[in-house]
Design a protein around this motif. Sequence first.
Motif, PDB file in Angstrom:
ATOM      1  N   ALA A  26       0.818  -1.216   0.000  1.00 18.64           N
ATOM      2  CA  ALA A  26       0.000   0.000   0.000  1.00 18.64           C
ATOM      3  C   ALA A  26       0.850   1.264   0.000  1.00 18.64           C
ATOM      4  CB  ALA A  26      -0.940   0.008   1.209  1.00 18.64           C
ATOM      5  N   GLY A  27       2.041   1.177   0.558  1.00 20.96           N
ATOM      6  CA  GLY A  27       2.891   2.358   0.664  1.00 20.96           C
ATOM      7  C   GLY A  27       3.352   2.895  -0.679  1.00 20.96           C
ATOM      8  N   HIS A  28       3.748   2.011  -1.577  1.00 22.16           N
ATOM      9  CA  HIS A  28       4.271   2.416  -2.883  1.00 22.16           C
ATOM     10  C   HIS A  28       4.530   1.163  -3.712  1.00 22.16           C
ATOM     11  CE1 HIS A  28       7.748   0.923  -0.933  1.00 22.16           C
ATOM     12  NE2 HIS A  28       8.308   2.038  -0.583  1.00 22.16           N
ATOM     13  N   SER A  29       4.931   1.344  -4.949  1.00 24.06           N
ATOM     14  CA  SER A  29       5.311   0.203  -5.777  1.00 24.06           C
ATOM     15  C   SER A  29       6.513  -0.460  -5.130  1.00 24.06           C
ATOM     16  CB  SER A  29       5.694   0.649  -7.188  1.00 24.06           C
ATOM     17  OG  SER A  29       4.581   1.170  -7.850  1.00 24.06           O
ATOM     18  N   VAL A  30       6.467  -1.780  -5.029  1.00 27.74           N
ATOM     19  CA  VAL A  30       7.516  -2.464  -4.287  1.00 27.74           C
ATOM     20  C   VAL A  30       7.932  -3.743  -5.004  1.00 27.74           C
ATOM     21  CG1 VAL A  30       5.884  -3.643  -2.760  1.00 27.74           C
ATOM     22  CG2 VAL A  30       8.179  -3.183  -1.962  1.00 27.74           C
ATOM     23  N   TYR A  31       9.214  -4.014  -4.916  1.00 26.97           N
ATOM     24  CA  TYR A  31       9.854  -5.175  -5.521  1.00 26.97           C
ATOM     25  C   TYR A  31       9.904  -6.282  -4.462  1.00 26.97           C
ATOM     26  CZ  TYR A  31      13.790  -7.553  -7.934  1.00 26.97           C
ATOM     27  OH  TYR A  31      14.617  -8.435  -8.560  1.00 26.97           O
ATOM     28  N   VAL A  32       9.740  -7.550  -4.863  1.00 27.47           N
ATOM     29  CA  VAL A  32       9.656  -8.664  -3.915  1.00 27.47           C
ATOM     30  C   VAL A  32      10.819  -8.703  -2.910  1.00 27.47           C
ATOM     31  CG1 VAL A  32       9.674 -11.185  -3.716  1.00 27.47           C
ATOM     32  CG2 VAL A  32       8.088 -10.072  -5.278  1.00 27.47           C
ATOM     33  N   PRO A  33      12.078  -8.558  -3.330  1.00 28.97           N
ATOM     34  CA  PRO A  33      13.142  -8.563  -2.322  1.00 28.97           C
ATOM     35  C   PRO A  33      12.982  -7.458  -1.265  1.00 28.97           C
ATOM     36  CG  PRO A  33      14.098  -8.961  -4.465  1.00 28.97           C
ATOM     37  CD  PRO A  33      12.653  -8.589  -4.697  1.00 28.97           C
ATOM     38  N   ASP A  34      12.377  -6.328  -1.655  1.00 28.06           N
ATOM     39  CA  ASP A  34      12.130  -5.264  -0.680  1.00 28.06           C
ATOM     40  C   ASP A  34      11.075  -5.701   0.336  1.00 28.06           C
ATOM     41  OD1 ASP A  34      13.979  -3.638  -1.990  1.00 28.06           O
ATOM     42  OD2 ASP A  34      12.430  -2.762  -3.283  1.00 28.06           O
ATOM     43  N   ILE A  35      10.051  -6.405  -0.124  1.00 27.04           N
ATOM     44  CA  ILE A  35       9.033  -6.931   0.790  1.00 27.04           C
ATOM     45  C   ILE A  35       9.675  -7.920   1.755  1.00 27.04           C
ATOM     46  CG2 ILE A  35       6.906  -8.281   0.988  1.00 27.04           C
ATOM     47  CD1 ILE A  35       6.139  -7.250  -1.827  1.00 27.04           C
ATOM     48  N   LEU A  36      10.500  -8.810   1.213  1.00 25.47           N
ATOM     49  CA  LEU A  36      11.163  -9.802   2.062  1.00 25.47           C
ATOM     50  C   LEU A  36      12.053  -9.130   3.113  1.00 25.47           C
ATOM     51  CD1 LEU A  36      12.061 -12.448  -0.654  1.00 25.47           C
ATOM     52  CD2 LEU A  36      10.358 -12.672   1.168  1.00 25.47           C
ATOM     53  N   ARG A  37      12.742  -8.055   2.736  1.00 25.01           N
ATOM     54  CA  ARG A  37      13.581  -7.325   3.702  1.00 25.01           C
ATOM     55  C   ARG A  37      12.735  -6.689   4.798  1.00 25.01           C
ATOM     56  NH1 ARG A  37      17.066  -6.558  -0.580  1.00 25.01           N
ATOM     57  NH2 ARG A  37      15.990  -4.766  -1.458  1.00 25.01           N
ATOM     58  N   LEU A  63      -6.487  -7.526  -6.125  1.00 24.60           N
ATOM     59  CA  LEU A  63      -6.069  -6.631  -5.047  1.00 24.60           C
ATOM     60  C   LEU A  63      -4.739  -5.942  -5.339  1.00 24.60           C
ATOM     61  CD1 LEU A  63      -7.075  -8.899  -2.034  1.00 24.60           C
ATOM     62  CD2 LEU A  63      -8.389  -7.057  -3.108  1.00 24.60           C
ATOM     63  N   VAL A  64      -3.882  -6.590  -6.124  1.00 25.82           N
ATOM     64  CA  VAL A  64      -2.608  -5.999  -6.528  1.00 25.82           C
ATOM     65  C   VAL A  64      -2.433  -6.198  -8.029  1.00 25.82           C
ATOM     66  CG1 VAL A  64      -1.483  -6.417  -4.283  1.00 25.82           C
ATOM     67  CG2 VAL A  64      -1.185  -8.064  -6.129  1.00 25.82           C
ATOM     68  N   HIS A  65      -1.593  -5.390  -8.597  1.00 26.20           N
ATOM     69  CA  HIS A  65      -1.142  -5.620  -9.975  1.00 26.20           C
ATOM     70  C   HIS A  65       0.337  -5.279 -10.008  1.00 26.20           C
ATOM     71  CE1 HIS A  65      -1.004  -1.343 -11.294  1.00 26.20           C
ATOM     72  NE2 HIS A  65      -1.955  -1.199 -10.389  1.00 26.20           N
ATOM     73  N   TYR A  66       0.976  -5.625 -11.094  1.00 27.39           N
ATOM     74  CA  TYR A  66       2.405  -5.356 -11.179  1.00 27.39           C
ATOM     75  C   TYR A  66       2.732  -4.715 -12.505  1.00 27.39           C
ATOM     76  CZ  TYR A  66       2.620  -9.683 -13.923  1.00 27.39           C
ATOM     77  OH  TYR A  66       2.421 -10.651 -14.863  1.00 27.39           O
ATOM     78  N   GLU A  67       3.887  -4.092 -12.523  1.00 28.74           N
ATOM     79  CA  GLU A  67       4.415  -3.538 -13.767  1.00 28.74           C
ATOM     80  C   GLU A  67       5.880  -3.938 -13.853  1.00 28.74           C
ATOM     81  OE1 GLU A  67       3.954   0.705 -13.567  1.00 28.74           O
ATOM     82  OE2 GLU A  67       5.533   0.935 -12.096  1.00 28.74           O
ATOM     83  N   TRP A  68       6.317  -4.147 -15.078  1.00 28.60           N
ATOM     84  CA  TRP A  68       7.721  -4.472 -15.295  1.00 28.60           C
ATOM     85  C   TRP A  68       8.506  -3.178 -15.389  1.00 28.60           C
ATOM     86  CZ3 TRP A  68       9.611  -9.223 -14.892  1.00 28.60           C
ATOM     87  CH2 TRP A  68       8.738 -10.304 -15.053  1.00 28.60           C
ATOM     88  N   ARG A  69       9.663  -3.160 -14.719  1.00 25.24           N
ATOM     89  CA  ARG A  69      10.558  -2.003 -14.798  1.00 25.24           C
ATOM     90  C   ARG A  69      11.955  -2.495 -15.138  1.00 25.24           C
ATOM     91  NH1 ARG A  69       9.164   1.541  -9.450  1.00 25.24           N
ATOM     92  NH2 ARG A  69       6.929   1.767  -9.841  1.00 25.24           N
ATOM     93  N   GLU A  70      12.602  -1.727 -15.984  1.00 24.49           N
ATOM     94  CA  GLU A  70      13.982  -2.054 -16.339  1.00 24.49           C
ATOM     95  C   GLU A  70      14.876  -1.903 -15.118  1.00 24.49           C
ATOM     96  OE1 GLU A  70      15.185  -3.285 -19.194  1.00 24.49           O
ATOM     97  OE2 GLU A  70      13.133  -3.329 -19.963  1.00 24.49           O
ATOM     98  N   SER A  71      15.871  -2.756 -15.053  1.00 27.72           N
ATOM     99  CA  SER A  71      16.826  -2.702 -13.960  1.00 27.72           C
ATOM    100  C   SER A  71      18.194  -2.365 -14.516  1.00 27.72           C
ATOM    101  CB  SER A  71      16.873  -4.068 -13.262  1.00 27.72           C
ATOM    102  OG  SER A  71      17.953  -4.133 -12.381  1.00 27.72           O
ATOM    103  N   GLU A  72      18.942  -1.575 -13.775  1.00 25.66           N
ATOM    104  CA  GLU A  72      20.298  -1.219 -14.204  1.00 25.66           C
ATOM    105  C   GLU A  72      21.268  -2.377 -14.004  1.00 25.66           C
ATOM    106  OE1 GLU A  72      21.467   2.274 -12.093  1.00 25.66           O
ATOM    107  OE2 GLU A  72      19.770   3.432 -12.834  1.00 25.66           O
ATOM    108  N   THR A  73      20.886  -3.347 -13.154  1.00 26.90           N
ATOM    109  CA  THR A  73      21.811  -4.421 -12.796  1.00 26.90           C
ATOM    110  C   THR A  73      21.416  -5.789 -13.325  1.00 26.90           C
ATOM    111  OG1 THR A  73      20.640  -4.778 -10.723  1.00 26.90           O
ATOM    112  CG2 THR A  73      22.496  -3.233 -10.680  1.00 26.90           C
ATOM    113  N   GLY A  74      20.402  -5.869 -14.163  1.00 30.75           N
ATOM    114  CA  GLY A  74      20.008  -7.182 -14.649  1.00 30.75           C
ATOM    115  C   GLY A  74      18.699  -7.126 -15.425  1.00 30.75           C
TER     116      GLY A  74
END
Length: 161
Positions: A26-37, A63-74
């Motif tokens: 709910a806070g913002h768009s979040v990446y799975v490793p960030d949730i795990l942290r 309840l959720v959706h996702y978007e793909w974002r380019e990563s600088e590291t992979g």
Amino acid sequence: MTTELDLKLLPLRKGLLEFVVLKIVAGHSVYVPDILRRLADTEFATQEGTLYPLLSKLRREGLVHYEWRESETGPPRKYYQLTESGRAQVHALDQYWLQLHRTVADSVTASVPAEPSRSGHFSCRTPSLGMPCTIAHSWSPKHPRVAGRDRVARRSPWTKS
């Protein structure tokens, strides 16, 4: 070592994990490793093998959706965010959590006699949950400790300051 209490609390933690994940997303768009942290040092610490199926379930429920974002590291990464239905569900869960907490706090404080301060309030900690609460007593000469219904006012641990 798993104790009997751990086994009893496991279904509660599993049930609340969905709520906690929704609150994180709910806070913002979040990446799975960030949730795990965010979960790592809590009672809800989990692994990708639990989180990805939960996020898929939440996506199927709208309840959720996702978007793909380019990563600088992979490779590109999936970032999750709440839908409008997800926001409504989080709000409903927040309200239900407060109701549950009031019920537990009322049942705990009803068995613990206490004198209110001059203002009619005192602070406490709900022993089983370690959560602060404020009890507002209605003072009456007939029943000096409790007159009418005690009211518990507290902030949800799931909401931002």
